[in-house]
Scaffold this motif. Sequence first.
Motif, PDB file in Angstrom:
ATOM      1  N   MET A 267      -6.547   9.583 -12.012  1.00  0.00           N
ATOM      2  CA  MET A 267      -5.578   9.531 -10.908  1.00  0.00           C
ATOM      3  C   MET A 267      -6.199   8.860  -9.696  1.00  0.00           C
ATOM      4  O   MET A 267      -5.569   8.025  -9.047  1.00  0.00           O
ATOM      5  CB  MET A 267      -5.124  10.935 -10.524  1.00  0.00           C
ATOM      6  N   ALA A 268      -7.455   9.214  -9.394  1.00  0.00           N
ATOM      7  CA  ALA A 268      -8.105   8.629  -8.221  1.00  0.00           C
ATOM      8  C   ALA A 268      -8.261   7.123  -8.379  1.00  0.00           C
ATOM      9  O   ALA A 268      -8.117   6.374  -7.418  1.00  0.00           O
ATOM     10  CB  ALA A 268      -9.462   9.291  -8.009  1.00  0.00           C
ATOM     11  N   ASP A 269      -8.518   6.673  -9.595  1.00  0.00           N
ATOM     12  CA  ASP A 269      -8.717   5.239  -9.826  1.00  0.00           C
ATOM     13  C   ASP A 269      -7.404   4.495 -10.102  1.00  0.00           C
ATOM     14  O   ASP A 269      -7.408   3.300 -10.361  1.00  0.00           O
ATOM     15  CB  ASP A 269      -9.636   5.004 -11.041  1.00  0.00           C
ATOM     16  N   VAL A 270      -6.295   5.214 -10.073  1.00  0.00           N
ATOM     17  CA  VAL A 270      -4.969   4.658 -10.409  1.00  0.00           C
ATOM     18  C   VAL A 270      -5.031   3.864 -11.725  1.00  0.00           C
ATOM     19  O   VAL A 270      -4.631   2.706 -11.803  1.00  0.00           O
ATOM     20  CB  VAL A 270      -4.393   3.772  -9.276  1.00  0.00           C
TER      21      VAL A 270
ATOM     22  N   ALA B 219      -2.482  -5.467 -20.165  1.00  0.00           N
ATOM     23  CA  ALA B 219      -2.538  -5.910 -18.770  1.00  0.00           C
ATOM     24  C   ALA B 219      -2.012  -4.816 -17.853  1.00  0.00           C
ATOM     25  O   ALA B 219      -1.009  -4.177 -18.156  1.00  0.00           O
ATOM     26  CB  ALA B 219      -1.702  -7.178 -18.595  1.00  0.00           C
ATOM     27  N   ALA B 220      -2.706  -4.633 -16.732  1.00  0.00           N
ATOM     28  CA  ALA B 220      -2.225  -3.651 -15.762  1.00  0.00           C
ATOM     29  C   ALA B 220      -1.037  -4.259 -15.017  1.00  0.00           C
ATOM     30  O   ALA B 220      -0.926  -5.484 -14.945  1.00  0.00           O
ATOM     31  CB  ALA B 220      -3.339  -3.327 -14.785  1.00  0.00           C
ATOM     32  N   GLY B 221      -0.167  -3.425 -14.482  1.00  0.00           N
ATOM     33  CA  GLY B 221       0.999  -3.958 -13.765  1.00  0.00           C
ATOM     34  C   GLY B 221       0.674  -4.342 -12.339  1.00  0.00           C
ATOM     35  O   GLY B 221       1.313  -3.887 -11.392  1.00  0.00           O
ATOM     36  N   ILE B 222      -0.339  -5.189 -12.175  1.00  0.00           N
ATOM     37  CA  ILE B 222      -0.760  -5.591 -10.823  1.00  0.00           C
ATOM     38  C   ILE B 222      -0.789  -7.118 -10.744  1.00  0.00           C
ATOM     39  O   ILE B 222      -0.841  -7.783 -11.785  1.00  0.00           O
ATOM     40  CB  ILE B 222      -2.165  -5.032 -10.480  1.00  0.00           C
ATOM     41  N   PRO B 223      -0.789  -7.687  -9.525  1.00  0.00           N
ATOM     42  CA  PRO B 223      -0.788  -9.146  -9.426  1.00  0.00           C
ATOM     43  C   PRO B 223      -2.001  -9.760 -10.115  1.00  0.00           C
ATOM     44  O   PRO B 223      -3.124  -9.254 -10.013  1.00  0.00           O
ATOM     45  CB  PRO B 223      -0.858  -9.402  -7.919  1.00  0.00           C
TER      46      PRO B 223
ATOM     47  N   LYS C  27       0.826  -1.206   0.000  1.00  0.00           N
ATOM     48  CA  LYS C  27       0.000   0.000   0.000  1.00  0.00           C
ATOM     49  C   LYS C  27       0.865   1.263   0.000  1.00  0.00           C
ATOM     50  O   LYS C  27       0.613   2.207  -0.745  1.00  0.00           O
ATOM     51  CB  LYS C  27      -0.906   0.025   1.251  1.00  0.00           C
ATOM     52  N   SER C  28       1.902   1.239   0.825  1.00  0.00           N
ATOM     53  CA  SER C  28       2.736   2.457   0.889  1.00  0.00           C
ATOM     54  C   SER C  28       3.439   2.718  -0.429  1.00  0.00           C
ATOM     55  O   SER C  28       3.621   3.856  -0.836  1.00  0.00           O
ATOM     56  CB  SER C  28       3.801   2.405   1.983  1.00  0.00           C
ATOM     57  N   ILE C  29       3.835   1.631  -1.084  1.00  0.00           N
ATOM     58  CA  ILE C  29       4.574   1.832  -2.326  1.00  0.00           C
ATOM     59  C   ILE C  29       3.604   2.197  -3.464  1.00  0.00           C
ATOM     60  O   ILE C  29       3.905   3.026  -4.321  1.00  0.00           O
ATOM     61  CB  ILE C  29       5.468   0.600  -2.590  1.00  0.00           C
ATOM     62  N   LYS C  30       2.384   1.647  -3.395  1.00  0.00           N
ATOM     63  CA  LYS C  30       1.381   1.983  -4.428  1.00  0.00           C
ATOM     64  C   LYS C  30       0.961   3.438  -4.349  1.00  0.00           C
ATOM     65  O   LYS C  30       0.628   4.060  -5.347  1.00  0.00           O
ATOM     66  CB  LYS C  30       0.145   1.100  -4.246  1.00  0.00           C
TER      67      LYS C  30
ATOM     68  N   THR D 134       6.443  -1.939  -8.184  1.00  0.00           N
ATOM     69  CA  THR D 134       7.907  -1.916  -8.222  1.00  0.00           C
ATOM     70  C   THR D 134       8.442  -0.655  -8.902  1.00  0.00           C
ATOM     71  O   THR D 134       9.617  -0.328  -8.766  1.00  0.00           O
ATOM     72  CB  THR D 134       8.430  -3.168  -8.970  1.00  0.00           C
ATOM     73  N   LEU D 135       7.578   0.035  -9.642  1.00  0.00           N
ATOM     74  CA  LEU D 135       8.027   1.166 -10.457  1.00  0.00           C
ATOM     75  C   LEU D 135       8.974   2.160  -9.755  1.00  0.00           C
ATOM     76  O   LEU D 135      10.036   2.487 -10.289  1.00  0.00           O
ATOM     77  CB  LEU D 135       6.811   1.900 -11.032  1.00  0.00           C
TER      78      LEU D 135
END
Length: 412
Positions: free
Chosen positions: A140-143, A340-344, A44-47, A268-269
Amino acid sequence: MLAFWFKIPLWQRVVAALILGVITGLIWGPESETIKWIGDFFIKSIKMLVVPLIFFSLVAGVAALGDLKKLGSVGGRAMVLFVITGQIAAWLGLALGTFFQPGSGVDTGSIEMGATPEPSQTTAVDMILSIVPDSPVQVMADVRVLPLIVFALLIGIGILMAKEDGKPLAKIFDSGAVVMQKVTMIVMELTPFGVFALMAWVAGTLGTDALISLAQLVGLNYLGCLLIIGLMYSAMIKFIAKLPVIDFFRGIIDAIAVSYSTASSNATLPVTLRCVERNLGVSNSVASFVVSLGATINMNGTAMYLGLATLFGAQIFGVDLSWGDYLLISITSTLGAIGAAGIPGAGLIMMALVFGSVGVPLETIAFVAGVDRIMDMMRTTTNVSGDAAVAVTVASMTGEIDRAEMISADDV
Ligand code: ASP
């Protein structure tokens, strides 16, 4: 005590945490789920950094390129490398699937199915429309990273077009990008704790039964990713960028550890960006531009996996595929990886797009879902290493790399 902790380079603390996490998970078993919240806290902190970091870095990166001609040369080269490597990766997945036949002889009854994710209803037209933001603030709000990138690119281009009048705004974005890097440094100190908890959770909860049944697919996924990293990226660094391969991998070790444990290119970005600039000496403008864009659209591990998994499904359910189908799979796999989004787990969702194009049953998704995480970790590492490899290659083609800095990367 605290001084001793900070004296150990961060990457060494992270690697130690990774190993200790696996050992803890294996001993502790499913109970290790109790410490997963520490990993979630870290993610969460890194996101939290992703939106401001992409926005500031990308706008500052484009503005720092100085003129539109240079944007074309860096952007054009990066896009060509993204697409070519994506295609090679998809064909590698197809070759591995054809050669090793991981799905033939599988007894579908013996394997516990994971939950089927919602099949994606996305059509090609939806995909094109979704890259244009309805409202930048909403995006931005929805990332939502892809439309955010489009918006940031446009602001950057606007600044370049405005010439002198754009300079004050460019300075603000520059300063924002520097501040975000400092904030990233603070959050990075959480990495050893997050990596430890996530690895303990993965090792403790996956259970070995499902792994044994799908071991072949998992093994081929790892083989494919290692071939991409060990052959394709190494060749790119050695022959196109003309830089020492070992130093490249040493420089991105933090990004490798974080991408493997978080299974998210987006999360990771900030780390990738820091490795590419600080350890590999890539200029800020090229690094921000290529790495931010790459984290969303350059996913070679995912492209390879989509090709491989489609053959796996076709073999399990006895679907005959023609050469035309192979071509279609290679194209949809590359497109799926871009979308694909860069998410798990994003690759798992994109399977619906590829399977649907050649009539492979969507049940295959449930079949592999149980072990997806362990494969996702490796393909994310491949995706992230690819972003760094393209950034270094483009920087070296355009003279935007400080070679001395890369070679003396002793204190990574
Ligand atoms: N998790 C991957 C990534 O973030 C995408 C995938 O699921 O393949 O790069």
